[in-house]
Design a protein around this motif. Structure first.
Motif, PDB file in Angstrom:
ATOM      1  N   SER A   1      13.212  70.327  67.929  1.00  0.00           N
ATOM      2  CA  SER A   1      14.614  70.618  68.214  1.00  0.00           C
ATOM      3  C   SER A   1      15.414  69.337  68.384  1.00  0.00           C
ATOM      4  O   SER A   1      16.578  69.256  67.982  1.00  0.00           O
ATOM      5  CB  SER A   1      14.726  71.483  69.467  1.00  0.00           C
ATOM      6  N   LEU A   2      14.807  68.340  69.014  1.00  0.00           N
ATOM      7  CA  LEU A   2      15.488  67.065  69.218  1.00  0.00           C
ATOM      8  C   LEU A   2      15.765  66.385  67.880  1.00  0.00           C
ATOM      9  O   LEU A   2      16.873  65.882  67.633  1.00  0.00           O
ATOM     10  CB  LEU A   2      14.629  66.167  70.109  1.00  0.00           C
ATOM     11  N   PHE A   3      14.785  66.362  67.006  1.00  0.00           N
ATOM     12  CA  PHE A   3      14.967  65.771  65.681  1.00  0.00           C
ATOM     13  C   PHE A   3      15.965  66.580  64.855  1.00  0.00           C
ATOM     14  O   PHE A   3      16.753  66.018  64.094  1.00  0.00           O
ATOM     15  CB  PHE A   3      13.622  65.686  64.949  1.00  0.00           C
ATOM     16  N   THR A   4      15.935  67.882  64.999  1.00  0.00           N
ATOM     17  CA  THR A   4      16.867  68.724  64.253  1.00  0.00           C
ATOM     18  C   THR A   4      18.305  68.423  64.660  1.00  0.00           C
ATOM     19  O   THR A   4      19.190  68.295  63.810  1.00  0.00           O
ATOM     20  CB  THR A   4      16.572  70.214  64.499  1.00  0.00           C
ATOM     21  N   ALA A   5      18.556  68.304  65.970  1.00  0.00           N
ATOM     22  CA  ALA A   5      19.902  67.989  66.446  1.00  0.00           C
ATOM     23  C   ALA A   5      20.369  66.649  65.898  1.00  0.00           C
ATOM     24  O   ALA A   5      21.532  66.501  65.499  1.00  0.00           O
ATOM     25  CB  ALA A   5      19.913  67.979  67.973  1.00  0.00           C
ATOM     26  N   ALA A   6      19.467  65.668  65.873  1.00  0.00           N
ATOM     27  CA  ALA A   6      19.828  64.341  65.355  1.00  0.00           C
ATOM     28  C   ALA A   6      20.093  64.383  63.856  1.00  0.00           C
ATOM     29  O   ALA A   6      21.031  63.756  63.358  1.00  0.00           O
ATOM     30  CB  ALA A   6      18.723  63.340  65.676  1.00  0.00           C
ATOM     31  N   ALA A   7      19.275  65.136  63.127  1.00  0.00           N
ATOM     32  CA  ALA A   7      19.455  65.235  61.676  1.00  0.00           C
ATOM     33  C   ALA A   7      20.743  65.964  61.324  1.00  0.00           C
ATOM     34  O   ALA A   7      21.478  65.564  60.413  1.00  0.00           O
ATOM     35  CB  ALA A   7      18.256  65.951  61.053  1.00  0.00           C
ATOM     36  N   LEU A   8      21.046  67.031  62.047  1.00  0.00           N
ATOM     37  CA  LEU A   8      22.270  67.776  61.776  1.00  0.00           C
ATOM     38  C   LEU A   8      23.509  66.937  62.064  1.00  0.00           C
ATOM     39  O   LEU A   8      24.528  67.051  61.371  1.00  0.00           O
ATOM     40  CB  LEU A   8      22.304  69.062  62.620  1.00  0.00           C
ATOM     41  N   ALA A   9      23.433  66.079  63.078  1.00  0.00           N
ATOM     42  CA  ALA A   9      24.581  65.240  63.437  1.00  0.00           C
ATOM     43  C   ALA A   9      24.900  64.225  62.347  1.00  0.00           C
ATOM     44  O   ALA A   9      26.028  63.734  62.269  1.00  0.00           O
ATOM     45  CB  ALA A   9      24.324  64.529  64.758  1.00  0.00           C
ATOM     46  N   LEU A  10      23.919  63.913  61.491  1.00  0.00           N
ATOM     47  CA  LEU A  10      24.185  62.985  60.392  1.00  0.00           C
ATOM     48  C   LEU A  10      25.165  63.582  59.383  1.00  0.00           C
ATOM     49  O   LEU A  10      25.953  62.866  58.778  1.00  0.00           O
ATOM     50  CB  LEU A  10      22.881  62.631  59.663  1.00  0.00           C
ATOM     51  N   VAL A  66      18.144  59.038  60.989  1.00  0.00           N
ATOM     52  CA  VAL A  66      17.954  60.113  61.961  1.00  0.00           C
ATOM     53  C   VAL A  66      17.565  59.542  63.316  1.00  0.00           C
ATOM     54  O   VAL A  66      18.094  59.951  64.364  1.00  0.00           O
ATOM     55  CB  VAL A  66      16.886  61.115  61.473  1.00  0.00           C
ATOM     56  N   ILE A  67      16.641  58.585  63.321  1.00  0.00           N
ATOM     57  CA  ILE A  67      16.203  57.973  64.573  1.00  0.00           C
ATOM     58  C   ILE A  67      17.363  57.261  65.261  1.00  0.00           C
ATOM     59  O   ILE A  67      17.550  57.360  66.482  1.00  0.00           O
ATOM     60  CB  ILE A  67      15.047  56.989  64.322  1.00  0.00           C
ATOM     61  N   SER A  68      18.161  56.532  64.478  1.00  0.00           N
ATOM     62  CA  SER A  68      19.314  55.840  65.048  1.00  0.00           C
ATOM     63  C   SER A  68      20.325  56.831  65.601  1.00  0.00           C
ATOM     64  O   SER A  68      20.913  56.615  66.673  1.00  0.00           O
ATOM     65  CB  SER A  68      19.968  54.951  63.986  1.00  0.00           C
ATOM     66  N   SER A  69      20.534  57.926  64.879  1.00  0.00           N
ATOM     67  CA  SER A  69      21.441  58.974  65.338  1.00  0.00           C
ATOM     68  C   SER A  69      20.972  59.549  66.667  1.00  0.00           C
ATOM     69  O   SER A  69      21.766  59.765  67.590  1.00  0.00           O
ATOM     70  CB  SER A  69      21.526  60.086  64.287  1.00  0.00           C
ATOM     71  N   MET A  70      19.671  59.771  66.788  1.00  0.00           N
ATOM     72  CA  MET A  70      19.100  60.299  68.020  1.00  0.00           C
ATOM     73  C   MET A  70      19.320  59.340  69.175  1.00  0.00           C
ATOM     74  O   MET A  70      19.719  59.747  70.277  1.00  0.00           O
ATOM     75  CB  MET A  70      17.604  60.565  67.836  1.00  0.00           C
ATOM     76  N   ALA A  71      19.086  58.047  68.946  1.00  0.00           N
ATOM     77  CA  ALA A  71      19.214  57.059  70.014  1.00  0.00           C
ATOM     78  C   ALA A  71      20.651  56.967  70.515  1.00  0.00           C
ATOM     79  O   ALA A  71      20.897  56.897  71.724  1.00  0.00           O
ATOM     80  CB  ALA A  71      18.732  55.693  69.515  1.00  0.00           C
ATOM     81  N   VAL A  72      21.608  56.980  69.610  1.00  0.00           N
ATOM     82  CA  VAL A  72      23.017  56.900  70.009  1.00  0.00           C
ATOM     83  C   VAL A  72      23.403  58.121  70.838  1.00  0.00           C
ATOM     84  O   VAL A  72      24.064  58.018  71.882  1.00  0.00           O
ATOM     85  CB  VAL A  72      23.927  56.769  68.772  1.00  0.00           C
ATOM     86  N   VAL A 102      26.413  63.951  70.255  1.00  0.00           N
ATOM     87  CA  VAL A 102      26.026  64.868  71.329  1.00  0.00           C
ATOM     88  C   VAL A 102      26.499  66.276  70.969  1.00  0.00           C
ATOM     89  O   VAL A 102      27.622  66.467  70.501  1.00  0.00           O
ATOM     90  CB  VAL A 102      26.644  64.432  72.671  1.00  0.00           C
ATOM     91  N   SER A 103      25.647  67.264  71.175  1.00  0.00           N
ATOM     92  CA  SER A 103      25.953  68.651  70.825  1.00  0.00           C
ATOM     93  C   SER A 103      25.207  69.591  71.766  1.00  0.00           C
ATOM     94  O   SER A 103      24.332  69.164  72.528  1.00  0.00           O
ATOM     95  CB  SER A 103      25.542  68.941  69.377  1.00  0.00           C
ATOM     96  N   ALA A 104      25.545  70.862  71.686  1.00  0.00           N
ATOM     97  CA  ALA A 104      24.806  71.865  72.457  1.00  0.00           C
ATOM     98  C   ALA A 104      23.351  71.886  72.020  1.00  0.00           C
ATOM     99  O   ALA A 104      22.449  72.091  72.844  1.00  0.00           O
ATOM    100  CB  ALA A 104      25.440  73.242  72.262  1.00  0.00           C
ATOM    101  N   ASN A 105      23.108  71.666  70.743  1.00  0.00           N
ATOM    102  CA  ASN A 105      21.734  71.656  70.224  1.00  0.00           C
ATOM    103  C   ASN A 105      20.914  70.546  70.869  1.00  0.00           C
ATOM    104  O   ASN A 105      19.753  70.740  71.231  1.00  0.00           O
ATOM    105  CB  ASN A 105      21.757  71.474  68.709  1.00  0.00           C
ATOM    106  N   LEU A 106      21.516  69.372  71.011  1.00  0.00           N
ATOM    107  CA  LEU A 106      20.832  68.257  71.654  1.00  0.00           C
ATOM    108  C   LEU A 106      20.544  68.573  73.113  1.00  0.00           C
ATOM    109  O   LEU A 106      19.434  68.344  73.611  1.00  0.00           O
ATOM    110  CB  LEU A 106      21.691  66.995  71.553  1.00  0.00           C
ATOM    111  N   CYS A 107      21.532  69.124  73.822  1.00  0.00           N
ATOM    112  CA  CYS A 107      21.348  69.461  75.238  1.00  0.00           C
ATOM    113  C   CYS A 107      20.240  70.496  75.416  1.00  0.00           C
ATOM    114  O   CYS A 107      19.412  70.382  76.321  1.00  0.00           O
ATOM    115  CB  CYS A 107      22.656  69.979  75.826  1.00  0.00           C
ATOM    116  N   ASP A 108      20.222  71.518  74.561  1.00  0.00           N
ATOM    117  CA  ASP A 108      19.189  72.555  74.655  1.00  0.00           C
ATOM    118  C   ASP A 108      17.801  71.986  74.381  1.00  0.00           C
ATOM    119  O   ASP A 108      16.815  72.390  74.998  1.00  0.00           O
ATOM    120  CB  ASP A 108      19.495  73.692  73.681  1.00  0.00           C
ATOM    121  N   ALA A 109      17.725  71.046  73.424  1.00  0.00           N
ATOM    122  CA  ALA A 109      16.439  70.423  73.125  1.00  0.00           C
ATOM    123  C   ALA A 109      15.923  69.649  74.333  1.00  0.00           C
ATOM    124  O   ALA A 109      14.741  69.717  74.679  1.00  0.00           O
ATOM    125  CB  ALA A 109      16.580  69.493  71.919  1.00  0.00           C
ATOM    126  N   LEU A 110      16.817  68.931  75.009  1.00  0.00           N
ATOM    127  CA  LEU A 110      16.415  68.172  76.185  1.00  0.00           C
ATOM    128  C   LEU A 110      16.029  69.091  77.333  1.00  0.00           C
ATOM    129  O   LEU A 110      15.114  68.781  78.110  1.00  0.00           O
ATOM    130  CB  LEU A 110      17.547  67.241  76.611  1.00  0.00           C
TER     131      LEU A 110
END
Length: 253
Positions: A1-10, A66-72, A102-110
């Motif tokens: 889910s965490l990777f998905t949120a980061a990938a979608l944000a790209l 994707v990794i950079s997107s996740m870190a930011v 940052v998105s609801a998807n990221l928050c839910d994954a965390l």
């Protein structure tokens, strides 16, 4: 889910993403692997190929992006949950965090890391090798036991379901409805809430409803306090208190 949120944000920054995942992102997510943990270990390793290339070549590679997107995004939400975010000022900060991924998807994954009771502190370490013009990096993000409640607030806000506490409405009664004079009545007050003009629904006891009728007929201002629930774009005042007409002083006439 965490990777998905980061990938979608790209593909574009949004407060919440649906279930549709682009083909490029799906192919990348299918390549993820979970590492082996040790007995008694709470450490989970997720491995992603940093040099995984999309069908349309980009630089740096899609995986590193994707990794950079996740870190930011993690850096932005980590900063936000250090403090209370259930106020209009903090909601504005949540809006400003969306361009950071940052998105609801990221928050839910965390929230998944916080456990069923939401009381587990956790940390996420992101490591990425150098790729193209991008230097490698290692970043660690910490979320304490109190972070889960704030992550839920953030997730709800991005989904359009949240509460603004301790609001005093000041506005005009626009609508009135009641089935009989012995039951609660419903009024709609046009007022400004968190820097936005909203139609707020309020349930009133018979005595207060009579006050609302008079104010509606006279076109006078009313005030009322409580917590405003925003859901699907609609606003409702919870546990209303102090519904009353507003006396305008000479300076306001």
């Amino acid at each position: 889910s965490l990777f998905t949120a980061a990938a979608l944000a790209l593909g574009g920054k949004r407060p919440v993403f649906g279930n549709k995942i682009p083909e490029t992102a799906r192919g990348y997510l299918d390549s993820l692997l979970l590492g082996q943990t040790e007995i008694g270990s709470y450490v989970i390793n997720a491995y992603a190929p940093s040099d995984w290339s999309s069908e349309k070549p980009i630089s740096p590679t899609y995986g590193t992006s994707v990794i950079s997107s996740m870190a930011v995004a993690l850096g932005a939400i980590e900063e936000l949950v250090q403090e209370d975010i259930d106020s209009p000022d903090r909601f504005a900060a949540l809006d400003q965090a969306v361009p950071s991924g940052v998105s609801a998807n990221l928050c839910d994954a965390l929230l998944g890391f916080a456990g069923a009771r939401g009381s587990r502190p956790f940390e996420v370490t992101v490591k990425a090798p150098a790729a193209g013009l991008m230097a490698g990096f290692t970043q660690r993000f910490n979320f304490g036991a109190g972070a889960s409640g704030r992550l839920r607030v953030a997730s709800g806000y991005y989904k359009g379901d949240y509460i603004i506490p301790n609001v005093t409405l000041l506005g005009i009664v626009r609508e009135l409805s009641r089935s009989n004079p012995y039951e609660l009545g419903q009024v709609v007050v046009q007022a400004r809430v968190a820097d936005a003009e909203r139609s707020v629904t309020i349930q009133l006891a018979p005595a207060d409803y009579h006050v609302a009728v008079v104010a509606h007929d006279e076109g006078s201002l009313v005030q009322c306090s409580g917590n405003v629930r925003i859901r699907a774009g609609r606003a409702t005042l919870l546990q209303p208190q102090g519904f009353a007409p507003v006396e305008l002083g000479p300076a306001l006439l």
